[in-house]
Design a protein around this motif. Structure first.
Motif, mmCIF file in Angstrom:
data_model
loop_
_atom_site.group_PDB
_atom_site.id
_atom_site.type_symbol
_atom_site.label_atom_id
_atom_site.label_comp_id
_atom_site.label_asym_id
_atom_site.label_seq_id
_atom_site.Cartn_x
_atom_site.Cartn_y
_atom_site.Cartn_z
ATOM 1 N N HIS A 91 -5.854 -22.233 5.078
ATOM 2 C CA HIS A 91 -5.522 -22.111 6.304
ATOM 3 C C HIS A 91 -7.373 -22.073 7.341
ATOM 4 N N SER A 92 -7.324 -23.345 8.295
ATOM 5 C CA SER A 92 -8.787 -23.269 8.259
ATOM 6 C C SER A 92 -9.378 -22.529 9.573
ATOM 7 N N ILE A 93 -10.526 -21.590 9.294
ATOM 8 C CA ILE A 93 -11.235 -21.150 10.158
ATOM 9 C C ILE A 93 -11.549 -21.889 11.247
ATOM 10 N N LEU A 94 -11.578 -22.793 12.036
ATOM 11 C CA LEU A 94 -12.180 -23.437 12.938
ATOM 12 C C LEU A 94 -13.804 -22.953 13.613
ATOM 13 N N HIS A 95 -13.870 -21.765 13.285
ATOM 14 C CA HIS A 95 -14.929 -21.315 14.713
ATOM 15 C C HIS A 95 -16.065 -20.492 13.601
ATOM 16 N N PRO A 96 -17.406 -20.271 14.302
ATOM 17 C CA PRO A 96 -18.542 -19.776 13.542
ATOM 18 C C PRO A 96 -17.818 -18.145 12.836
ATOM 19 N N ILE A 97 -18.729 -18.206 11.652
ATOM 20 C CA ILE A 97 -18.490 -17.099 11.152
ATOM 21 C C ILE A 97 -19.805 -16.512 10.308
ATOM 22 N N ILE A 98 -20.208 -15.645 10.422
ATOM 23 C CA ILE A 98 -21.325 -15.281 10.397
ATOM 24 C C ILE A 98 -21.841 -14.012 9.468
ATOM 25 N N HIS A 99 -22.410 -14.130 7.907
ATOM 26 C CA HIS A 99 -22.651 -13.923 7.056
ATOM 27 C C HIS A 99 -23.442 -12.210 6.594
ATOM 28 N N VAL A 100 -22.869 -11.310 7.518
ATOM 29 C CA VAL A 100 -24.308 -10.059 7.075
ATOM 30 C C VAL A 100 -24.294 -9.850 5.571
ATOM 31 N N ARG A 101 -24.998 -10.403 4.536
ATOM 32 C CA ARG A 101 -24.722 -10.769 3.368
ATOM 33 C C ARG A 101 -25.462 -9.773 2.432
ATOM 34 N N ASP A 102 -26.780 -9.082 3.097
ATOM 35 C CA ASP A 102 -27.902 -8.838 2.351
ATOM 36 C C ASP A 102 -29.140 -7.640 3.232
ATOM 37 N N PRO A 103 -29.677 -6.903 3.553
ATOM 38 C CA PRO A 103 -30.364 -6.184 4.349
ATOM 39 C C PRO A 103 -31.264 -7.812 4.827
ATOM 40 N N GLY A 104 -31.753 -8.458 5.802
ATOM 41 C CA GLY A 104 -32.523 -9.400 6.660
ATOM 42 C C GLY A 104 -32.026 -10.628 6.561
ATOM 43 N N TRP A 105 -30.755 -10.653 6.061
ATOM 44 C CA TRP A 105 -29.995 -12.158 4.663
ATOM 45 C C TRP A 105 -28.888 -12.202 6.126
ATOM 46 N N LEU A 106 -28.962 -13.596 6.602
ATOM 47 C CA LEU A 106 -27.487 -13.748 7.365
ATOM 48 C C LEU A 106 -27.490 -14.834 6.860
ATOM 49 N N LEU A 107 -25.705 -16.092 6.616
ATOM 50 C CA LEU A 107 -25.328 -16.109 6.416
ATOM 51 C C LEU A 107 -24.034 -17.198 7.495
ATOM 52 N N PHE A 108 -24.779 -18.761 7.929
ATOM 53 C CA PHE A 108 -24.528 -19.110 9.242
ATOM 54 C C PHE A 108 -22.958 -20.333 8.638
ATOM 55 N N TYR A 109 -21.683 -19.573 8.597
ATOM 56 C CA TYR A 109 -19.901 -20.737 8.294
ATOM 57 C C TYR A 109 -19.412 -21.663 9.152
ATOM 58 N N HIS A 110 -19.029 -22.835 9.390
ATOM 59 C CA HIS A 110 -18.085 -22.899 10.080
ATOM 60 C C HIS A 110 -16.692 -23.792 9.259
#
Length: 426
Positions: free
Chosen positions: A144-163
């Protein structure tokens, strides 16, 4: 190499990322405003600096409305959405509290505007872990695809943005970056291992391989499956929080002596046990060939490999990835794990002993290594500098270094210059 050096792609900034996220959402009249998205990024950055019972907060947060997900669905083929009867405040402390319930690798916290009250947490989505197969290696894809933005709170001071599970940006510390590279798509890896893949297919020959695929397609299938294996090894080391190094030596060894530049505390016998990787690879591609109809293409074969529910293929996958886990465990010993290009363990706990230093290293910003910038070698730790030195004296080596902070680099010598690629991650 000076003629190849170019200006690095300019990093994006927070305003640019906010605008990009807004464009992905503004087909709905009730979508969050750019100011709300900006505030969401600030809240998640703040939450990354918190701890939940002594552990860093780690979470995935999706910007999506409650009606975007079916009521009766769930993993592994869909998304299971638990909707709260009352939406909760969207704050860094609330993300911290929910992070244990919304396990990073299996679930996501769902956020959307609630009338005039701004962004609120409306539920938790159980996505299952298959999305990890894109970067961590694994046979079964997310169906399945999730066609909405997902933001990963990965580690202290580190965010990753996915689509749609594709990395579109990264906020680390005070700096923003565009998406990094998937080094496993590089031409370098494809070309340096091509002769070994072809040799493996030729060893099986026409009598063992079904004629459903051409020899070239079987060779390409070897390449794709091998990448899944190496991805799995690297991801297991990353998630251990330990870091590690693996180097692939040319198939003939370094000047005929695999340990000329590396002193391994633990070395392995050159016997059939060391050839488990090619043995399993042969069985896998043969089974895929048996499952493919006559006249199949490499695209057909890859889909069979990823989606088939064949019991024998499942058993082979389990054996294959247990070998990957074994390799990742060997990498947790201090020093480098040393493999030949046939993926046979030569030794581990290796100390790279190259006496001279490397003062100039390039960072590659494209897969072909044509857009390069100078890198400050002194900013790196001992693992990276050791592999730089090894690649400087042995151009055929390819090394992967995983830092304790989960950064992954592929290092190689290209046209007498040492360079590295930063690898995409989750």
């Amino acid at each position: 190499m000076s003629e190849m050096v170019a200006t690095a792609p300019s990093p994006i900034d927070l305003a640019g990322m906010v605008a990009q996220l807004y464009r992905l959402l503004n087909d709905r009249p009730d979508c969050p405003s750019q100011e709300e998205i900006r505030r969401a990024c600030d809240i998640l950055f703040s939450s990354s600096l918190l701890k939940e019972e002594g552990r860093p907060v780690r979470a995935r947060v999706i910007l999506a409305p409650p009606d975007a997900f079916p009521l009766s669905d769930g993993p592994p083929d869909g998304v299971h959405a638990i909707r709260f009867t009352t939406p909760h405040a969207f704050s860094s402390n609330e993300i911290k509290r929910l992070s244990p319930a919304a396990s990073f690798f299996h679930s996501a916290v769902a956020v959307w505007p609630d009338r005039d009250r701004g962004l609120r947490i409306w539920g938790i989505l159980n996505t299952g872990p298959r999305w990890m197969n894109l970067v961590a290696g694994g046979r079964k894809p997310a169906s399945h695809s999730i066609l909405h933005p997902i933001i990963h709170v990965r580690d202290p001071g580190w965010l990753l943005f996915y689509h749609d599970y594709q990395l579109i940006g990264e906020w680390r510390g005070r700096e923003f970056y565009g998406p990094r590279l998937d080094v496993f798509q590089s031409r370098l890896l494809r070309e340096r291992f091509a002769h070994l893949r072809l040799h493996l297919v030729q060893e099986l020959g026409d009598k063992c391989l079904p004629q459903t695929l051409s020899q070239e397609d079987y060779s390409e299938l070897c390449h794709l499956v091998s990448l899944q294996f190496v991805k799995r090894v690297i991801n297991l080391v990353r998630t251990s929080g330990h870091g590690g190094t693996v180097v692939f030596l040319p198939s003939t060894g370094v000047d005929g002596d695999p340990f000329r530049w590396i002193d391994c505390k633990y070395t392995s016998e050159s016997d059939e046990a060391g050839r488990r990787f090619p043995h399993l690879m042969k069985k896998i591609i043969r089974r895929v060939g048996q499952l493919c109809p006559e006249g199949s293409t490499i695209e057909d074969a890859w889909q069979v490999f990823r989606t088939s529910k064949d019991a024998e293929l499942d058993r082979l996958e389990e054996a294959f990835f247990e070998l990957a886990r074994f390799f990742s465990d060997l990498m947790l010993v201090d020093g480098a794990m040393v493999l030949d290009q046939g993926v046979r363990v030569l030794g581990f706990g290796g100390e790279i002993q190259v006496s001279h230093n490397v003062f100039r290293v390039f960072q590659a910003h494209d897969l072909d290594g044509t857009v390069l910038t100078d890198w400050n070698v002194q900013s790196d730790g001992t693992r990276h500098r050791a592999v730089y030195r090894l690649c400087s004296v042995e151009p055929g080596v390819i090394g992967f270094v995983i830092s304790q902070d989960s950064q992954v680099r592929m290092i190689a010598n290209v046209e007498d210059s040492v360079m590295f690629w930063m690898h995409s991650m989750v």
